[in-house]
Scaffold this motif. Structure first.
Motif, PDB file in Angstrom:
ATOM      1  N   GLY A  31      15.862  17.180 -52.248  1.00  0.00           N
ATOM      2  CA  GLY A  31      15.841  17.040 -53.623  1.00  0.00           C
ATOM      3  C   GLY A  31      17.214  16.725 -54.086  1.00  0.00           C
ATOM      4  N   TYR A 109       6.949  16.758 -48.005  1.00  0.00           N
ATOM      5  CA  TYR A 109       8.279  16.709 -47.764  1.00  0.00           C
ATOM      6  C   TYR A 109       8.351  16.487 -46.248  1.00  0.00           C
ATOM      7  N   PHE A 229      12.655  21.500 -58.980  1.00  0.00           N
ATOM      8  CA  PHE A 229      12.372  20.963 -57.569  1.00  0.00           C
ATOM      9  C   PHE A 229      13.694  21.512 -56.836  1.00  0.00           C
TER      10      PHE A 229
HETATM   11  N1  TRP Z   1      14.778  22.650 -53.283  1.00  0.00           N
HETATM   12  C1  TRP Z   1      14.582  22.227 -52.195  1.00  0.00           C
HETATM   13  C2  TRP Z   1      15.312  20.451 -52.187  1.00  0.00           C
HETATM   14  O1  TRP Z   1      15.761  20.336 -53.199  1.00  0.00           O
HETATM   15  C3  TRP Z   1      13.281  21.903 -51.864  1.00  0.00           C
HETATM   16  C4  TRP Z   1      12.491  22.857 -52.012  1.00  0.00           C
HETATM   17  C5  TRP Z   1      12.584  24.047 -51.056  1.00  0.00           C
HETATM   18  C6  TRP Z   1      11.418  23.405 -52.681  1.00  0.00           C
HETATM   19  N2  TRP Z   1      11.893  25.077 -51.467  1.00  0.00           N
HETATM   20  C7  TRP Z   1      11.009  24.526 -52.475  1.00  0.00           C
HETATM   21  C8  TRP Z   1      10.869  22.634 -53.905  1.00  0.00           C
HETATM   22  C9  TRP Z   1      10.281  25.328 -53.193  1.00  0.00           C
HETATM   23  C10 TRP Z   1      10.073  23.470 -54.753  1.00  0.00           C
HETATM   24  C11 TRP Z   1       9.651  24.637 -54.460  1.00  0.00           C
HETATM   25  O2  TRP Z   1      14.944  19.534 -51.498  1.00  0.00           O
END
Ligand code: TRP
Length: 454
Positions: A31, A109, A229
């Motif tokens: 992200g 992902y 996100f």
């Molecule tokens: N935040 C993470 C990123 O930036 C991705 C991620 C981990 C995520 N857990 C999550 C996104 C739960 C949405 C919901 O890559």
């Protein structure tokens, strides 16, 4: 009110550092390093950055605190948290939504994380050819089509599985404690390198000089989506991690630190990528391929490019791994606590199911390219449903539930470590959770579904 305590043999993170390393580990991932630069590139650089930071602070932090309160206060998985706080009403459905959303997110992902692993190893063995833009493009197409993504997705998912099998403290906590500092060191090294590029000033201007005329509804939508996100919000991920916080962890402070470090990584990634893009006359608006197609081109032209490239993709791989651990933990804690499974069985079932979803995504980039559902392949469909529908709903429910529904004394006691400290932000926090967060999410949500007049 001490709903979930004592914690009946549940794991607890060992230190304050671990609480931060694990939450930042979850937040920092593709992200920040992959998605943020391309979103900022597409939505006009500086203007996007400002909107993103505003949303992260005004919507992200309150919702993050709300998730922390629910998680630590109940010491439960998502579903259990809603159920313990209000057994009489079906709020716990939000928990199911979160579990589904996290599995869908993990589905796509893991495919992108698989690319990072492949790029890392290919760079290490000098097998990437980025001698020209066309060569780079065809290289990317080759690496992301056919059966290759399937294989790398499986390899990545196995890494994720192996760590989760070791459990919360020995697996997740220990790995995050080591990887997060390493990640920051690598990022700083890359930033220093960026200082010496000919396009440094131009890149920095693009990222930090906002052109407010570029703010459109789609910039706002992109920025809010990015904030959610990036902070892993709306699916109960942070709630689950907070359920492992010790009583001493300060929730407000941890939330703010997480947001600051997470935004810092996003900004540093921009500082690494944009000067490089401008130095070599490439376009910042390349979209999702920015990191995979544009950057290797740049590495190729650098002295010892292979080493830089290996290090960069290693960084991306490690950051993805600490994030996928947190996504899997949502369903693992649900299965082991609500369905009374052993941790290992729960881990195997959760990882097995998400591997199937990831395989659908990986196949939809290669052999099943022509298969489309609602005009999208599995990869895009999962991303769309999770990011544009389930996450906003989850965030809104959590914010309304904490702001309007649960006992104010419970919130206060969680934020003040039952009455031993002051938390001066209680009133503003409740105000934001009641009004600002739900309204912001709702408007952006309506806008994204095309229901608002333009
Ligand atoms: N935040 C993470 C990123 O930036 C991705 C991620 C981990 C995520 N857990 C999550 C996104 C739960 C949405 C919901 O890559």
């Amino acid at each position: 009110m001490n709903i979930g305590k004592p914690n009946g043999g549940r794991a607890v993170f060992g230190s304050r550092f671990a609480a931060i390393a694990t939450t930042v580990g979850s937040a920092v991932g593709l992200g920040n390093i992959w998605r943020f630069p391309y979103e900022a590139g597409v939505h006009g650089g500086g203007a996007f950055l400002i909107c993103y930071l505003a949303f992260a602070l005004m919507v992200g932090v309150p919702v993050l605190i709300a998730e922390f309160i629910m998680g630590r206060g109940t010491r439960s998985n998502v579903l259990g948290a809603y159920r313990k706080l209000d057994p009489a009403h079906p709020w716990y459905w939000a928990g199911y939504l979160g579990i589904v959303a996290s599995m869908l997110i993990l589905g796509f992902y893991a495919v992108v994380a698989g690319w990072t692993l492949e790029y890392c190893l290919e760079s290490l063995f000098g097998m990437l050819d980025f001698s020209s833009e066309e060569a780079g493009h065809s290289q990317f197409m080759m690496l992301t089509s056919g059966w290759r993504p399937v294989i790398w997705t499986i390899i990545f998912s196995l890494c994720n599985f192996a760590i989760l099998m070791r459990g919360v403290t020995k697996g997740i906590e220990r790995l995050s404690n080591i990887l997060m500092p390493l990640l920051f060191i690598l990022l700083v090294i890359f930033c220093v390198h960026s200082l010496f590029l000919p396009g440094f000033t131009e890149g920095i201007n693009f990222l930090f000089r906002p052109d407010f005329s570029k703010i459109t509804p789609s910039t706002l939508l992109g920025a809010l989506g990015q904030a959610f996100f990036s902070l892993s919000l709306g699916v109960g991920c942070m709630m689950t991690y907070a359920s492992y916080f010790s009583d001493k962890t300060r929730l407000g402070q941890t939330a703010l630190t997480t947001m600051i470090l997470d935004s810092l990584v996003a900004i540093l990634s921009g500082v690494i990528i944009f000067p490089a893009v401008f130095s070599y006359g490439l376009s910042p608006t390349a979209g999702p391929t920015l990191v995979f197609e544009v950057l290797p081109n740049i590495f190729y032209r650098m002295t010892a490019g292979g080493i830089w490239s290996t290090l960069f993709f290693l960084l991306l791989f490690l950051a993805s791994l600490t994030s996928t651990l947190s996504m899997s933990e949502i369903s693992i804690s649900f299965l082991s606590e609500e369905k009374k499974m052993g941790r290992k069985t729960a881990t195997s079932i959760s990882c097995g199911l998400t591997l199937l979803l990831s395989l659908l995504c990986a196949l939809s980039m290669g052999p099943w390219k022509d298969l489309s559902i609602f005009g999208m392949n599995f990869f895009n469909l999962f991303d769309y449903v999770a990011s544009n529908i389930l996450m906003p709903i989850g965030g809104m429910v959590c914010s309304i539930f904490t702001g309007w529904w649960i006992d104010r004394r419970f919130i206060k006691s969680e934020l003040t470590d039952p009455g031993t400290r002051r938390f001066i932000w209680l009133k503003p926090l409740i105000f934001f959770l009641r009004w600002i967060c739900p309204a912001a999410i709702f408007i952006v949500f309506l806008d994204s579904s095309g229901l608002l007049p333009r």
